[in-house]
Design an enzyme around this catalytic site. Structure first.
Site, PDB file in Angstrom:
ATOM      1  N   ASP A  32      -6.721 -20.733 -12.351  1.00 56.68           N
ATOM      2  CA  ASP A  32      -7.986 -19.731 -12.430  1.00 56.68           C
ATOM      3  C   ASP A  32      -8.268 -19.892 -14.039  1.00 56.68           C
ATOM      4  O   ASP A  32      -6.541 -19.417 -14.701  1.00 56.68           O
ATOM      5  CB  ASP A  32      -8.387 -19.243 -11.392  1.00 56.68           C
ATOM      6  CG  ASP A  32      -9.141 -18.513 -11.739  1.00 56.68           C
ATOM      7  OD1 ASP A  32     -11.062 -19.042 -11.500  1.00 56.68           O
ATOM      8  OD2 ASP A  32      -9.532 -17.046 -12.293  1.00 56.68           O
ATOM      9  N   SER A  33      -9.247 -19.131 -14.013  1.00 54.49           N
ATOM     10  CA  SER A  33      -9.540 -18.767 -16.021  1.00 54.49           C
ATOM     11  C   SER A  33      -8.626 -17.434 -15.872  1.00 54.49           C
ATOM     12  O   SER A  33      -8.866 -16.776 -16.954  1.00 54.49           O
ATOM     13  CB  SER A  33     -10.473 -18.361 -16.533  1.00 54.49           C
ATOM     14  OG  SER A  33     -11.466 -17.963 -15.298  1.00 54.49           O
ATOM     15  N   TYR A  64     -13.839 -19.060 -19.113  1.00 52.01           N
ATOM     16  CA  TYR A  64     -14.437 -20.641 -18.955  1.00 52.01           C
ATOM     17  C   TYR A  64     -16.298 -20.818 -19.028  1.00 52.01           C
ATOM     18  O   TYR A  64     -16.161 -21.077 -19.766  1.00 52.01           O
ATOM     19  CB  TYR A  64     -13.887 -20.991 -17.545  1.00 52.01           C
ATOM     20  CG  TYR A  64     -12.297 -21.639 -18.024  1.00 52.01           C
ATOM     21  CD1 TYR A  64     -11.739 -20.877 -19.116  1.00 52.01           C
ATOM     22  CD2 TYR A  64     -11.924 -22.092 -17.002  1.00 52.01           C
ATOM     23  CE1 TYR A  64     -10.510 -21.206 -18.900  1.00 52.01           C
ATOM     24  CE2 TYR A  64      -9.996 -22.849 -17.770  1.00 52.01           C
ATOM     25  CZ  TYR A  64      -9.856 -21.984 -18.711  1.00 52.01           C
ATOM     26  OH  TYR A  64      -8.264 -21.984 -18.386  1.00 52.01           O
ATOM     27  N   GLY A  65     -16.640 -19.283 -18.194  1.00 50.41           N
ATOM     28  CA  GLY A  65     -18.540 -20.212 -17.751  1.00 50.41           C
ATOM     29  C   GLY A  65     -18.765 -20.095 -18.928  1.00 50.41           C
ATOM     30  O   GLY A  65     -19.916 -20.462 -19.130  1.00 50.41           O
ATOM     31  N   CYS A  95     -11.570 -22.761  -9.629  1.00 49.76           N
ATOM     32  CA  CYS A  95     -12.290 -21.485 -10.350  1.00 49.76           C
ATOM     33  C   CYS A  95     -13.474 -23.384 -10.710  1.00 49.76           C
ATOM     34  O   CYS A  95     -13.069 -24.144 -10.669  1.00 49.76           O
ATOM     35  CB  CYS A  95     -11.509 -22.110 -12.253  1.00 49.76           C
ATOM     36  SG  CYS A  95     -12.485 -22.192 -13.541  1.00 49.76           S
ATOM     37  N   ASN A  96     -14.796 -21.983  -9.986  1.00 51.10           N
ATOM     38  CA  ASN A  96     -15.764 -22.959 -10.209  1.00 51.10           C
ATOM     39  C   ASN A  96     -16.631 -24.084 -11.787  1.00 51.10           C
ATOM     40  O   ASN A  96     -16.854 -24.815 -11.828  1.00 51.10           O
ATOM     41  CB  ASN A  96     -16.878 -21.974  -9.779  1.00 51.10           C
ATOM     42  CG  ASN A  96     -17.187 -22.084  -8.116  1.00 51.10           C
ATOM     43  OD1 ASN A  96     -17.579 -22.272  -7.296  1.00 51.10           O
ATOM     44  ND2 ASN A  96     -16.347 -20.484  -8.393  1.00 51.10           N
ATOM     45  N   THR A  97     -15.764 -23.597 -12.726  1.00 53.60           N
ATOM     46  CA  THR A  97     -16.555 -23.730 -13.931  1.00 53.60           C
ATOM     47  C   THR A  97     -15.354 -24.987 -14.055  1.00 53.60           C
ATOM     48  O   THR A  97     -16.359 -25.915 -14.383  1.00 53.60           O
ATOM     49  CB  THR A  97     -16.716 -23.060 -14.807  1.00 53.60           C
ATOM     50  OG1 THR A  97     -17.519 -21.673 -15.038  1.00 53.60           O
ATOM     51  CG2 THR A  97     -16.047 -23.423 -16.151  1.00 53.60           C
ATOM     52  N   GLU A 174     -12.265  -8.821 -14.208  1.00 50.92           N
ATOM     53  CA  GLU A 174     -10.839  -8.490 -14.462  1.00 50.92           C
ATOM     54  C   GLU A 174     -10.680  -7.081 -15.253  1.00 50.92           C
ATOM     55  O   GLU A 174      -9.238  -6.834 -14.808  1.00 50.92           O
ATOM     56  CB  GLU A 174     -11.911  -9.372 -15.832  1.00 50.92           C
ATOM     57  CG  GLU A 174     -11.826 -10.614 -15.499  1.00 50.92           C
ATOM     58  CD  GLU A 174      -9.985 -11.235 -15.036  1.00 50.92           C
ATOM     59  OE1 GLU A 174      -9.229 -11.052 -15.755  1.00 50.92           O
ATOM     60  OE2 GLU A 174     -10.443 -13.063 -14.731  1.00 50.92           O
ATOM     61  N   CYS A 206     -18.363 -18.350  -7.711  1.00 48.17           N
ATOM     62  CA  CYS A 206     -17.430 -18.159  -8.931  1.00 48.17           C
ATOM     63  C   CYS A 206     -16.659 -17.225  -7.683  1.00 48.17           C
ATOM     64  O   CYS A 206     -16.237 -16.369  -7.529  1.00 48.17           O
ATOM     65  CB  CYS A 206     -17.804 -17.128  -9.679  1.00 48.17           C
ATOM     66  SG  CYS A 206     -16.532 -16.610 -11.342  1.00 48.17           S
ATOM     67  N   THR A 207     -15.028 -18.265  -8.050  1.00 50.89           N
ATOM     68  CA  THR A 207     -14.404 -17.371  -7.647  1.00 50.89           C
ATOM     69  C   THR A 207     -13.801 -15.217  -7.925  1.00 50.89           C
ATOM     70  O   THR A 207     -12.762 -14.823  -6.729  1.00 50.89           O
ATOM     71  CB  THR A 207     -12.691 -17.423  -7.777  1.00 50.89           C
ATOM     72  OG1 THR A 207     -11.755 -18.360  -9.242  1.00 50.89           O
ATOM     73  CG2 THR A 207     -12.938 -19.456  -6.878  1.00 50.89           C
ATOM     74  N   HIS A 208     -14.135 -15.186  -8.583  1.00 55.43           N
ATOM     75  CA  HIS A 208     -14.133 -13.884  -9.098  1.00 55.43           C
ATOM     76  C   HIS A 208     -14.718 -12.418  -7.851  1.00 55.43           C
ATOM     77  O   HIS A 208     -14.465 -11.347  -7.622  1.00 55.43           O
ATOM     78  CB  HIS A 208     -14.619 -13.230 -10.113  1.00 55.43           C
ATOM     79  CG  HIS A 208     -13.472 -13.244 -11.644  1.00 55.43           C
ATOM     80  ND1 HIS A 208     -13.071 -14.519 -11.990  1.00 55.43           N
ATOM     81  CD2 HIS A 208     -12.645 -13.244 -12.447  1.00 55.43           C
ATOM     82  CE1 HIS A 208     -12.292 -14.989 -12.891  1.00 55.43           C
ATOM     83  NE2 HIS A 208     -12.161 -13.729 -13.487  1.00 55.43           N
TER      84      HIS A 208
END
Length: 293
Positions: A32-33, A64-65, A95-97, A174, A206-208
């Site tokens: 992931d980012s 990354y978005g 990571c969706n992006t 984050e 988004c995985t966040h």
């Protein structure tokens, strides 16, 4: 003369030895980012408990978005090459992006199965919606790619998808502001228009975002189903491994390095955050120079 990627992979393969894991015993690679992919790791640990995991979080280059497709693809290819040094049996793009921008390139370059987080989430949303109004919250890149709209409408043309970029969620997560008045206020501002549209399903694209799921659920209300692609991805991964006869039926041997975590920056900060959301004993995280790959 610049060496081709095929040449790099060929030379790298020469370094492999007979003691590396293979088949069912090989680990799963996840990236992931930043820390968001830990929501996917957590679900893999819960749903497929016998698997070993190698995780990479690109904490030096998050988010990354807001980056271009070319840049996200280049980053993702570097990370995949790093994960392949562990002889992983499959790679999860958590990571969706990166799933939206880089999957085609990654699938062309890799000779092992790769699964992203977009399709599993899209499938579930298409199944559970009642009124055909589906909201997607994600990074700017994921929303602009229209990837969720594309996949969902392939499954059900009678739905309408409403996308909403929520770029501030990633830095808030984050920074560990999961239960904070600032996060609550920003979420209300982002989600108001989706509430007014009367969606009945919301994809956490988004995985966040699952890390602030309680806040999002409270604001959207009980009549809106939240779809967590992290959960759906782990479920689909288990099914894929089973079908390919790669599902590990036995727990790893005592003393084996079951879960390994790597980042591109700030390993200690990552480790502290990871240990706060994953209760499986993340003992350490190592910083590596991802630009070398």
């Amino acid at each position: 003369m610049t060496e081709t990627r095929a040449g790099l992979n060929k030379n790298r393969n020469k370094k492999w030895n007979q003691d590396v894991p293979s088949g069912k015993d090989a680990p799963i690679g996840v990236f992931d980012s930043g820390v968001g992919g830990l929501t996917v790791v957590r679900e893999i640990m819960r749903q497929i408990p016998n698997e070993k995991i190698i995780y990479f979080g690109d904490t030096a280059r998050v988010p990354y978005g807001s980056k271009s497709q070319e840049t996200v693809t280049r980053f993702s290819e570097q990370i995949v090459r790093f994960l392949q040094t562990f002889h992983v049996k499959t790679i999860v793009v958590a990571c969706n992006t990166a799933s939206a921008y880089a999957m085609d390139a990654l699938e062309q370059d890799c000779d092992i199965p790769i699964i992203g987080v977009v399709k599993p989430g899209a499938r579930m949303a298409a199944e559970v919606t009642r009124n055909g109004r589906i909201g997607v919250i994600a990074t700017e890149a994921t929303i602009n790619s229209q990837i969720y709209t594309q996949y969902i409408q392939e499954l059900n043309q009678n739905v309408t998808i409403y996308g909403k970029a929520c770029p501030l969620f990633v830095p808030l997560v984050e920074e560990g502001l999961l239960e904070d008045p600032v996060t609550d206020e920003i979420a209300r501002r982002y989600l108001t228009e989706l509430i007014d549209i009367d969606i009945d399903t919301l994809i956490l694209g988004c995985t966040h975002y699952p890390l602030i799921r309680s806040t999002l659920g409270r604001i959207m209300g009980p009549n809106v189903t939240l779809v967590n692609p992290a959960y759906e991805t782990a479920r689909e991964l288990r099914q894929m491994l089973k079908q390919m006869n790669l599902l590990n039926q036995e727990p790893p041997k005592l003393g084996s390095n079951r879960y390994q975590f790597y980042v591109s920056d700030k390993a200690e900060k990552f480790m502290n955050f990871a240990n706060s959301i994953i209760k499986y004993g993340i003992l350490s995280a190592k910083t590596i120079h991802i630009e070398k790959y």
